[in-house]
Enzyme design. Sequence first.
Site, PDB file in Angstrom:
ATOM      1  N   TYR A  26       0.790  -1.230   0.000  1.00 39.92           N
ATOM      2  CA  TYR A  26       0.000   0.000   0.000  1.00 39.92           C
ATOM      3  C   TYR A  26       0.824   1.284   0.000  1.00 39.92           C
ATOM      4  O   TYR A  26       0.257   2.370  -0.093  1.00 39.92           O
ATOM      5  CB  TYR A  26      -0.946   0.003   1.205  1.00 39.92           C
ATOM      6  CG  TYR A  26      -1.920  -1.144   1.178  1.00 39.92           C
ATOM      7  CD1 TYR A  26      -2.930  -1.200   0.230  1.00 39.92           C
ATOM      8  CD2 TYR A  26      -1.817  -2.192   2.083  1.00 39.92           C
ATOM      9  CE1 TYR A  26      -3.821  -2.257   0.191  1.00 39.92           C
ATOM     10  CE2 TYR A  26      -2.704  -3.250   2.063  1.00 39.92           C
ATOM     11  CZ  TYR A  26      -3.697  -3.280   1.115  1.00 39.92           C
ATOM     12  OH  TYR A  26      -4.576  -4.330   1.083  1.00 39.92           O
ATOM     13  N   HIS A 103      -8.614   1.500  -5.962  1.00 44.48           N
ATOM     14  CA  HIS A 103      -7.852   0.579  -5.112  1.00 44.48           C
ATOM     15  C   HIS A 103      -6.373   0.885  -5.288  1.00 44.48           C
ATOM     16  O   HIS A 103      -5.898   1.030  -6.421  1.00 44.48           O
ATOM     17  CB  HIS A 103      -8.123  -0.877  -5.486  1.00 44.48           C
ATOM     18  CG  HIS A 103      -9.548  -1.267  -5.285  1.00 44.48           C
ATOM     19  ND1 HIS A 103     -10.067  -1.539  -4.045  1.00 44.48           N
ATOM     20  CD2 HIS A 103     -10.569  -1.388  -6.170  1.00 44.48           C
ATOM     21  CE1 HIS A 103     -11.350  -1.822  -4.171  1.00 44.48           C
ATOM     22  NE2 HIS A 103     -11.681  -1.726  -5.450  1.00 44.48           N
TER      23      HIS A 103
END
Length: 150
Positions: A26, A103
């Site tokens: 991430y 995302h």
Amino acid sequence: MAGKFHILLLNGPNLNMLGTREPDIYGSLTLDDIVSKLSEEAHQSGVKFSHLQSNAEFELINRIHSAQGNTDFILINPAAFTHTSVALRDALLTVKIPFIEIHLSNVHAREPFRHHSYLSDLAVGVICGLGVDGYSFALQAAVNRLSKFN
């Protein structure tokens, strides 16, 4: 700031942990970093921008409901709710506000349970796997679309 359009950013569960949660997947920026950057980009584009992150599905649903009539576009990273939440899907269907699903990671290159989205077929578009840049691309696309069609 009063802008011509109002864009709402919604972030789902565990995104408040960005910066420390699996940075190899991430990235190292925090959600506050991302929201600050996007807020500045929205300001430069002349749009009103608001944000909510919640780990609670009902809070996201309530915010979607309250967006009806005062929000022109939604950017949403539903996180894990992507794969589980018929309720978020129904809320987005109900308000009929166009949205882009975002995302950070490429969900299609991850575990099989992450491949399905309850939202993608309703979205104007889906951006995944481009990290933090995906948020900026989504904002730019929303502004362009609103400017073109309004």
